[in-house]
Scaffold this motif. Structure first.
Motif, PDB file in Angstrom:
ATOM      1  N   PHE A 227       0.837  -1.212   0.000  1.00  0.00           N
ATOM      2  CA  PHE A 227       0.000   0.000   0.000  1.00  0.00           C
ATOM      3  C   PHE A 227       0.865   1.253   0.000  1.00  0.00           C
ATOM      4  N   ILE A 228       0.380   2.294  -0.709  1.00  0.00           N
ATOM      5  CA  ILE A 228       1.011   3.609  -0.654  1.00  0.00           C
ATOM      6  C   ILE A 228      -0.058   4.693  -0.760  1.00  0.00           C
ATOM      7  N   LEU A 229       0.108   5.759   0.021  1.00  0.00           N
ATOM      8  CA  LEU A 229      -0.846   6.878  -0.019  1.00  0.00           C
ATOM      9  C   LEU A 229      -0.281   7.962  -0.937  1.00  0.00           C
ATOM     10  N   GLU A 230      -0.201   7.607  -2.213  1.00  0.00           N
ATOM     11  CA  GLU A 230       0.263   8.513  -3.263  1.00  0.00           C
ATOM     12  C   GLU A 230      -0.510   8.164  -4.528  1.00  0.00           C
ATOM     13  N   ASP A 231      -0.304   8.954  -5.581  1.00  0.00           N
ATOM     14  CA  ASP A 231      -0.981   8.668  -6.845  1.00  0.00           C
ATOM     15  C   ASP A 231      -0.002   8.814  -7.992  1.00  0.00           C
ATOM     16  N   ASN A 232       0.106   7.744  -8.808  1.00  0.00           N
ATOM     17  CA  ASN A 232       0.985   7.767  -9.961  1.00  0.00           C
ATOM     18  C   ASN A 232       0.466   6.720 -10.942  1.00  0.00           C
ATOM     19  N   ALA A 233       0.280   7.116 -12.183  1.00  0.00           N
ATOM     20  CA  ALA A 233      -0.280   6.199 -13.188  1.00  0.00           C
ATOM     21  C   ALA A 233       0.564   4.943 -13.358  1.00  0.00           C
ATOM     22  N   ASN A 234       1.860   5.023 -13.074  1.00  0.00           N
ATOM     23  CA  ASN A 234       2.747   3.858 -13.226  1.00  0.00           C
ATOM     24  C   ASN A 234       2.431   2.747 -12.233  1.00  0.00           C
ATOM     25  N   PHE A 235       1.692   3.086 -11.152  1.00  0.00           N
ATOM     26  CA  PHE A 235       1.380   2.083 -10.126  1.00  0.00           C
ATOM     27  C   PHE A 235       0.503   0.956 -10.673  1.00  0.00           C
ATOM     28  N   SER A 236      -0.151   1.179 -11.820  1.00  0.00           N
ATOM     29  CA  SER A 236      -1.032   0.151 -12.390  1.00  0.00           C
ATOM     30  C   SER A 236      -0.267  -0.878 -13.217  1.00  0.00           C
ATOM     31  N   LYS A 237       1.013  -0.608 -13.505  1.00  0.00           N
ATOM     32  CA  LYS A 237       1.775  -1.470 -14.412  1.00  0.00           C
ATOM     33  C   LYS A 237       2.076  -2.827 -13.772  1.00  0.00           C
ATOM     34  N   GLU A 238       2.164  -3.829 -14.636  1.00  0.00           N
ATOM     35  CA  GLU A 238       2.371  -5.199 -14.159  1.00  0.00           C
ATOM     36  C   GLU A 238       3.701  -5.337 -13.416  1.00  0.00           C
ATOM     37  N   ASN A 239       4.762  -4.764 -13.946  1.00  0.00           N
ATOM     38  CA  ASN A 239       6.097  -5.010 -13.409  1.00  0.00           C
ATOM     39  C   ASN A 239       6.652  -3.868 -12.560  1.00  0.00           C
ATOM     40  N   PHE A 240       5.783  -3.023 -12.036  1.00  0.00           N
ATOM     41  CA  PHE A 240       6.236  -1.919 -11.173  1.00  0.00           C
ATOM     42  C   PHE A 240       6.825  -2.473  -9.870  1.00  0.00           C
ATOM     43  N   ASN A 241       7.929  -1.875  -9.410  1.00  0.00           N
ATOM     44  CA  ASN A 241       8.586  -2.319  -8.170  1.00  0.00           C
ATOM     45  C   ASN A 241       7.917  -1.666  -6.960  1.00  0.00           C
ATOM     46  N   ASP A 242       7.144  -2.464  -6.202  1.00  0.00           N
ATOM     47  CA  ASP A 242       6.396  -1.926  -5.054  1.00  0.00           C
ATOM     48  C   ASP A 242       6.991  -2.374  -3.712  1.00  0.00           C
ATOM     49  N   THR A 243       8.246  -2.847  -3.719  1.00  0.00           N
ATOM     50  CA  THR A 243       8.826  -3.419  -2.487  1.00  0.00           C
ATOM     51  C   THR A 243       8.997  -2.372  -1.385  1.00  0.00           C
ATOM     52  N   ALA A 244       9.079  -1.088  -1.746  1.00  0.00           N
ATOM     53  CA  ALA A 244       9.246  -0.040  -0.728  1.00  0.00           C
ATOM     54  C   ALA A 244       7.911   0.382  -0.094  1.00  0.00           C
ATOM     55  N   TRP A 245       6.803  -0.119  -0.630  1.00  0.00           N
ATOM     56  CA  TRP A 245       5.494   0.241  -0.082  1.00  0.00           C
ATOM     57  C   TRP A 245       5.264  -0.443   1.267  1.00  0.00           C
ATOM     58  N   THR A 246       4.224  -0.016   1.966  1.00  0.00           N
ATOM     59  CA  THR A 246       3.852  -0.640   3.238  1.00  0.00           C
ATOM     60  C   THR A 246       3.191  -1.993   2.990  1.00  0.00           C
ATOM     61  N   SER A 247       3.649  -3.028   3.681  1.00  0.00           N
ATOM     62  CA  SER A 247       3.008  -4.345   3.590  1.00  0.00           C
ATOM     63  C   SER A 247       1.901  -4.437   4.636  1.00  0.00           C
ATOM     64  N   LEU A 248       0.723  -4.905   4.217  1.00  0.00           N
ATOM     65  CA  LEU A 248      -0.397  -4.986   5.167  1.00  0.00           C
ATOM     66  C   LEU A 248      -1.411  -6.027   4.711  1.00  0.00           C
ATOM     67  N   ASN A 249      -2.332  -6.342   5.608  1.00  0.00           N
ATOM     68  CA  ASN A 249      -3.485  -7.194   5.286  1.00  0.00           C
ATOM     69  C   ASN A 249      -4.727  -6.319   5.253  1.00  0.00           C
ATOM     70  N   VAL A 250      -5.709  -6.690   4.451  1.00  0.00           N
ATOM     71  CA  VAL A 250      -7.010  -6.028   4.487  1.00  0.00           C
ATOM     72  C   VAL A 250      -7.954  -6.916   5.304  1.00  0.00           C
ATOM     73  N   PRO A 251      -9.002  -6.342   5.917  1.00  0.00           N
ATOM     74  CA  PRO A 251      -9.508  -4.975   5.803  1.00  0.00           C
ATOM     75  C   PRO A 251      -8.514  -3.915   6.299  1.00  0.00           C
ATOM     76  N   HIS A 252      -8.540  -2.753   5.629  1.00  0.00           N
ATOM     77  CA  HIS A 252      -7.612  -1.658   5.938  1.00  0.00           C
ATOM     78  C   HIS A 252      -8.336  -0.321   5.769  1.00  0.00           C
ATOM     79  N   ASP A 253      -8.054   0.602   6.660  1.00  0.00           N
ATOM     80  CA  ASP A 253      -8.672   1.933   6.625  1.00  0.00           C
ATOM     81  C   ASP A 253      -7.568   2.968   6.820  1.00  0.00           C
TER      82      ASP A 253
END
Length: 350
Positions: A19-45
């Motif tokens: 999860f990240i609280l930002e907005d960037n069109a690249n976040f939708s890409k298949e091979n985007f590197n998201d390892t720096a994002w927060t790891s979490l389980n849902v439900p999430h608020d």
């Protein structure tokens, strides 16, 4: 966790999101590197987690919490043999304006934040590693007159079914006639895929699993209505929330292609101008509360055990009815109300 009924497999899809609280069109890409994002389980608020801020986006009605735009991503594995199945992704609640991508392919948008929804993602999946990305847009605040969660605030499931299966949300049970010694049960169902040469089986069970009645017929169309009788039905009420089960199956030879269990109850409801509400022929008063989807120390990220505790606490306090204000809730709320004996005055929009 897999809960398997015949060919239908319902998998818990709540864990290991990024999860990240930002907005960037690249976040939708298949091979985007998201390892720096927060790891979490849902439900999430995320709004509740971020906390209160002076001048917060949601305003006074939302307790001065913020909105914003957040993204979720998750990597998951699909086996080769599963690619011949139909696979749905099922969201019980995402607030709001959610958009979904599978392996970089845009799937769809669900603007309303208080409704369950699902997508057939079969054609976008591949053997091995797959990626889902979910954009959640709460940029226009305040969007309600009360506190609302932000994000994937309810359960997510991956549902794998045979190409011939029950259409999602298509099992509908009615009890058109209820008498002391017998009741009529009507089961509507819709089917997807090829139905020729198949059979449709319906069983009615008591709460302790005893078979009460059954019927099997040939499938010829994409819709079926079956009527069965139950002797000496136990009525559902606040004091005695008696529940029954309908088990519906699509059968090919000796093989079950799909199976769904649906819980239901018997009750009669009347409104009379002079006396008000009647349940099962008894004039009762609705003693109720209004309940927003807000869970104290978890914000809107309710878990089922915690929600059950709260609803049981309200029932112990003396209520027999709840009005979800001012919107639908995730399905687990209605399941618990059925089990505990709570009437629900349902709203769809504010």
């Amino acid at each position: 966790i897999n809960l398997g009924f015949a060919q239908r497999t319902v998998s818990n899809f709540n864990n290991d999101w990024q999860f990240i609280l930002e907005d960037n069109a690249n976040f939708s890409k298949e091979n985007f590197n998201d390892t720096a994002w927060t790891s979490l389980n849902v439900p999430h608020d995320w709004s509740f987690e971020k906390g209160v801020r002076k001048g917060g986006d949601q305003g006074q009605g939302g307790g001065y919490h913020d909105g914003g735009i957040g993204w979720y991503r998750k990597h998951f594995n699909i086996k080769k043999e599963s690619l011949s199945n139909i696979i749905y992704i099922n969201f019980d609640g995402v607030y709001m304006n959610s958009q979904v991508w599978i392996n970089g392919n845009y799937i769809g948008k669900r603007p309303y934040g208080y409704i369950s929804f699902r997508y057939d993602i079969s054609e976008y999946l591949k053997e091995g590693n797959n990626t889902i990305a979910v954009r959640v847009d709460n940029n226009l605040e305040p969007s309600a007159r009360w506190y609302h969660p932000c994000g994937i605030y309810a359960q997510v499931k991956l549902i794998k079914v045979n190409p011939t299966h029950f259409k999602p949300n298509s099992i509908f049970i009615k009890t058109p006639s209820i008498q002391t010694n017998k009741a009529t049960v009507t089961i509507d169902a819709e089917f997807k895929g090829k139905t020729k040469g198949l059979k449709y089986d319906v069983k009615l069970l008591s709460s302790d699993g005893k078979l009460l009645n059954s019927k099997r017929e040939k499938l010829s169309t994409s819709h079926s209505t079956v009527q069965l009788e139950v002797e000496n039905p136990k009525l559902w009420s606040s004091e005695s929330p008696n529940l029954y089960k309908a088990v519906t199956q699509i059968i090919e030879g000796n093989k079950v292609l799909d199976e769904i269990e649906t819980t239901f109850g018997f009750k009669t409801v009347e409104w009379k101008t002079e006396t008000g509400f009647w349940l099962n022929g008894e004039n009762i008063k609705l003693k109720g509360v209004c309940e927003h989807w807000e869970g104290g120390p978890v914000g809107g990220a309710w878990t089922k055990p915690l929600l059950r505790w709260k609803l049981q606490s309200l029932k112990d306090m003396g209520i027999n009815a709840i009005r979800p204000s001012h919107n639908p809730t995730p399905p687990m709320f209605y399941d618990i109300c059925d089990e505990l004996g709570l009437l629900v005055m349902y709203e769809i929009f504010d």
